[in-house]
Design a protein around this motif. Structure first.
Motif, PDB file in Angstrom:
ATOM      1  N   VAL A 119       0.838  -1.203   0.000  1.00 43.93           N
ATOM      2  CA  VAL A 119       0.000   0.000   0.000  1.00 43.93           C
ATOM      3  C   VAL A 119       0.874   1.254   0.000  1.00 43.93           C
ATOM      4  CG1 VAL A 119      -1.622   1.333   1.373  1.00 43.93           C
ATOM      5  CG2 VAL A 119      -1.969  -1.113   1.080  1.00 43.93           C
ATOM      6  N   THR A 176       0.637   7.529  10.183  1.00 44.53           N
ATOM      7  CA  THR A 176      -0.183   6.764   9.262  1.00 44.53           C
ATOM      8  C   THR A 176       0.651   6.358   8.058  1.00 44.53           C
ATOM      9  OG1 THR A 176      -0.891   8.729   8.068  1.00 44.53           O
ATOM     10  CG2 THR A 176      -2.283   8.036   9.877  1.00 44.53           C
ATOM     11  N   ASN A 196      -3.523  -3.754   8.541  1.00 41.85           N
ATOM     12  CA  ASN A 196      -4.168  -2.458   8.315  1.00 41.85           C
ATOM     13  C   ASN A 196      -3.970  -2.103   6.857  1.00 41.85           C
ATOM     14  OD1 ASN A 196      -5.104   0.133   8.269  1.00 41.85           O
ATOM     15  ND2 ASN A 196      -3.393   0.999   9.407  1.00 41.85           N
ATOM     16  N   VAL A 197      -5.082  -1.896   6.155  1.00 41.82           N
ATOM     17  CA  VAL A 197      -4.972  -1.644   4.729  1.00 41.82           C
ATOM     18  C   VAL A 197      -5.306  -0.188   4.405  1.00 41.82           C
ATOM     19  CG1 VAL A 197      -7.306  -2.231   3.976  1.00 41.82           C
ATOM     20  CG2 VAL A 197      -5.351  -2.836   2.527  1.00 41.82           C
ATOM     21  N   ASN A 198      -5.679   0.584   5.433  1.00 46.78           N
ATOM     22  CA  ASN A 198      -6.075   1.969   5.211  1.00 46.78           C
ATOM     23  C   ASN A 198      -4.911   2.917   5.516  1.00 46.78           C
ATOM     24  OD1 ASN A 198      -7.227   4.437   5.066  1.00 46.78           O
ATOM     25  ND2 ASN A 198      -8.774   4.091   6.651  1.00 46.78           N
ATOM     26  N   PRO A 199      -4.332   3.537   4.488  1.00 48.74           N
ATOM     27  CA  PRO A 199      -3.151   4.381   4.736  1.00 48.74           C
ATOM     28  C   PRO A 199      -3.485   5.703   5.419  1.00 48.74           C
ATOM     29  CG  PRO A 199      -3.753   4.463   2.434  1.00 48.74           C
ATOM     30  CD  PRO A 199      -4.664   3.457   3.076  1.00 48.74           C
ATOM     31  N   PHE A 200      -4.790   6.033   5.551  1.00 52.21           N
ATOM     32  CA  PHE A 200      -5.147   7.322   6.136  1.00 52.21           C
ATOM     33  C   PHE A 200      -5.442   7.213   7.621  1.00 52.21           C
ATOM     34  CE2 PHE A 200      -6.358   7.313   1.693  1.00 52.21           C
ATOM     35  CZ  PHE A 200      -5.593   8.368   1.238  1.00 52.21           C
ATOM     36  N   ASP A 201      -5.428   5.995   8.151  1.00 50.60           N
ATOM     37  CA  ASP A 201      -5.791   5.838   9.542  1.00 50.60           C
ATOM     38  C   ASP A 201      -4.928   4.771  10.205  1.00 50.60           C
ATOM     39  OD1 ASP A 201      -7.217   6.153  11.902  1.00 50.60           O
ATOM     40  OD2 ASP A 201      -8.523   4.459  11.398  1.00 50.60           O
ATOM     41  N   MET A 256       0.995   1.439  10.277  1.00 46.74           N
ATOM     42  CA  MET A 256       1.067   0.413   9.256  1.00 46.74           C
ATOM     43  C   MET A 256       2.429  -0.255   9.328  1.00 46.74           C
ATOM     44  SD  MET A 256      -0.370   1.544   5.637  1.00 46.74           S
ATOM     45  CE  MET A 256      -1.380   0.426   4.732  1.00 46.74           C
TER      46      MET A 256
END
Lengths: 318, 330
Positions: A93, A159, A246-251, A254
């Motif tokens: 990601v 993040t 965790n696949v969400n880079p904004f939250d 990681m």
């Protein structure tokens, strides 16, 4: 007369001997330097071979399908489990995001330098692109951290996105440099032919120049990705560490592969009780080596694909 | 297509030097702006790196000694920010310069091997192999350095220190763990080999063929040809290559962080552990647990690193750029 011809013949012989052979001192120095030059190369190969051998030898112990498909969630002590899946996803990601930021900027800058670049701005850009390739990776990480803490406040800077911004600072100059080389290879005749047909400049660049060099550009981007995918320091201070997926880079934090290697090494030897069967004392070290093997395979794979793309898809310009 | 009038005669000969203005309409002009903007953005990023580091580091510059100790986590023996940055800069420079001293002669040797000794077919393969060293992530170098290399050289350093103490009567201390500055410098040297080799190789390959042939025709051996034709031609290139390598070594984090057991002192005991650390390694080890003023202090040390590497890199690139203009090769 007859007395002087003998030394003359002798002198001719001696001169000939002098001319056809190097004198021993000079020849010895030549030999020594040859040995030294070959030795320098051999010396540099020792760490490379030792490192690759160690990584392969120690990494294959835990390099299993389970290792590739499980995370570190709920893994503690010397449990014979745990894997690298969350770190692979994080690396994917963050690296993709960094590429999405840096490829357009890098490619457009390269187009500017090759197609439009004249005058002081172009000279400054050329110079500072080179200077930017030397920015220490940790400074790029500090920059991304400072940028996001000043915008989002003190909690906003851990993040995946921050990590991606840090990586793109390192990646943009590499992309510019390699794309510039590729665009310069496009023969001027192609541009001239396009102008002669009345095609506007921007369409010439998009349809002719970029189309011709697309294989080289792909290689350049892949090599740039290979360069930043192993960066550790900027991610340690931005994306941080986590045990879960965790696949969400904004939250949220990681995990990434290089940081995984570092954090496993940091945990060190597990203190196992005497005779405890399900506790492996060196589990963290083995996980670190297996992740290192995976990372090296990814980097080498990207390098290989990059070179093959050029070989297979570059247009034959005869 | 009336929008793109047929260009005037001189422009047809050199269409790429056509300057702006009348022939550019519609999207062509927009495209020029976009790509010029990307170039300007790049300069902006570099300026932003400097700016944001200065802004974040500013509280550390103005904080008093007590604040620095309590909130800034600066060890008690240092009274000011400058006193804290001093040993860090010293350790960074010492490690990098040692790495450079080891790496430069070896790299020049490899570059000569590729450009003048190895068979042509083999040379490109060897070039790839050396580039392979550059592709290995620094964290893997660190792992190898701490688990394999430091164990190997630790005993060597102890023996070396004993010999020095015996012969010279010096007071050299060595740590058998091998987690000392000398070990870290050697790993750094391996890591900067590829860049120095790559740049020197390019320069050596540019040596005018006529110079080399002239030297050989005068009866020079291969080494004499290299010494009289290749090395003088490539000198400035090697210097700038070495400086680029120095820039890399200064900013390298992971290998140093993992190998070196840290300490803060102005000491030349490079075989002993717990004496030195570098700016980058110090930041990476303290940053994850830092908060408040401690972060500002670390960013201030990062600013010092940024300034040093920027100066080194600019000097190196300036030498390369100057050489390009006056080189006899073109």
């Amino acid at each position: 007369m007859s007395t002087s011809t003998a030394p003359t013949l002798d002198a001719v012989e001696r001169t000939r001997a002098l001319l056809v052979s190097v004198d021993p001192g000079r020849r010895r120095i030549d030999r020594i330097m040859t040995v030294l030059v070959y030795g320098a190369f051999a010396l540099a190969m020792v760490p490379l071979i030792s490192l690759l051998w160690t990584v392969i030898d120690s990494g294959r112990v835990r390099f299993t399908l389970e290792f590739l498909t499980s995370t570190m969630r709920g893994i503690y002590g010397g449990i014979d489990a745990g894997g690298v899946y969350h770190a692979m996803i994080g690396t994917l990601v963050i690296t993709l995001l960094a590429a999405v930021i840096s490829v357009p900027v890098g490619l457009l800058t390269a187009i500017y330098l090759v197609e439009y670049g004249r005058g002081p701005l172009a000279r400054a850009v050329t110079f500072f692109v080179d200077v930017m390739t030397g920015i220490p990776s940790i400074v790029a990480g500090l920059f991304a951290f400072a940028l996001f803490t000043l915008i989002l406040g003190p909690t906003g800077a851990r993040t995946g996105l921050v990590g991606a911004v840090a990586l793109s600072v390192l990646m943009i100059p590499v992309v510019v440099r390699s794309c510039e080389e590729m665009l310069k290879l496009v023969p001027n005749e192609l541009r001239e032919a396009s102008y002669a047909l009345g095609v506007p400049k921007w369409l010439t660049i998009v349809r002719v120049v970029l189309r011709t060099s697309v294989a080289g550009l792909t290689t350049g981007v892949l090599l740039a990705v290979a360069r930043v995918i192993g960066e550790t320091a900027p991610l340690v201070i931005t994306a941080g560490t986590t045990d879960s997926y965790n696949v969400n880079p904004f939250d949220g934090r990681m995990m990434t592969l290089p940081v995984y290697i570092y954090s496993q090494w940091r945990q060190g030897v597990v203190p196992c009780r005497e005779g405890q069967a399900d506790c492996l004392a060196d589990i963290n070290e083995l996980r670190a080596w297996a992740a290192a093997l995976l990372l090296i395979l990814i980097v080498m794979g990207l390098n290989l694909i990059g070179r093959l793309v050029t070989r297979w898809f570059s247009p034959k310009l005869r | 297509m009336t929008t793109t009038d047929s260009p005037p005669a001189p422009a047809a000969v050199r269409p790429r030097q056509r300057r702006s203005g009348d022939t550019e309409r519609g999207f062509s002009r927009v495209f020029r702006w976009i790509s010029t903007g990307a170039g300007a953005l790049l300069l902006g990023v570099l300026a932003a790196v400097a700016l944001f580091l200065i802004v974040r580091a500013f509280p550390a510059f103005t904080a008093g000694a007590e604040q620095l100790h309590d909130a800034g986590k600066v060890p008690g023996s240092f009274g000011s920010l400058l006193g804290y940055v001093g040993p860090l800069v010293f350790g960074t420079l010492l490690a990098s310069v040692l790495a450079l001293v080891v790496a430069t002669p070896i790299s020049v040797g490899i570059a000569l091997f590729i450009s003048h000794y190895a068979p042509r077919r083999l040379a490109s393969i060897i070039g790839y192999v050396v580039d392979l060293l550059a592709a290995i992530p620094s964290v893997v170098f660190g792992l190898w350095g701490v688990y394999v290399f430091s164990g190997l050289v630790g005993d060597l350093w102890v023996w070396f220190a004993d010999v020095l103490n015996l012969i010279l009567g010096a007071n050299v201390e060595a740590s058998p763990t091998g987690r000392s500055l000398a070990t870290a410098s050697l790993v750094l040297a391996v890591m900067i080999l590829p860049i120095i080799t790559a740049v020197s190789r390019e320069v050596f390959l540019q040596t005018p063929k006529l110079h080399e042939e002239a030297a050989l025709a005068l009866g020079a051996t291969r080494w004499e040809m290299i010494r009289t034709a290749v090395l003088p031609f490539g000198r400035s290139g090697v210097i700038s290559a070495a400086m680029l390598g120095l820039g890399r070594a200064l900013g390298e984090t992971m290998a140093v962080l993992m190998i070196l057991s840290p300490g803060l002192s102005y000491s030349f005991q490079i075989f002993d552990s717990g004496r030195h650390t570098t700016i980058a390694a110090n930041i990476a080890s303290r940053f994850p647990e830092a908060n408040g003023l401690a972060i500002d202090v670390l960013i201030a040390t990062g600013l010092a690193l940024f300034v040093i590497t920027l100066a080194v890199n600019m000097l190196a690139r300036w030498i390369v750029a100057r050489r390009k203009e006056f080189s006899g090769a073109n």
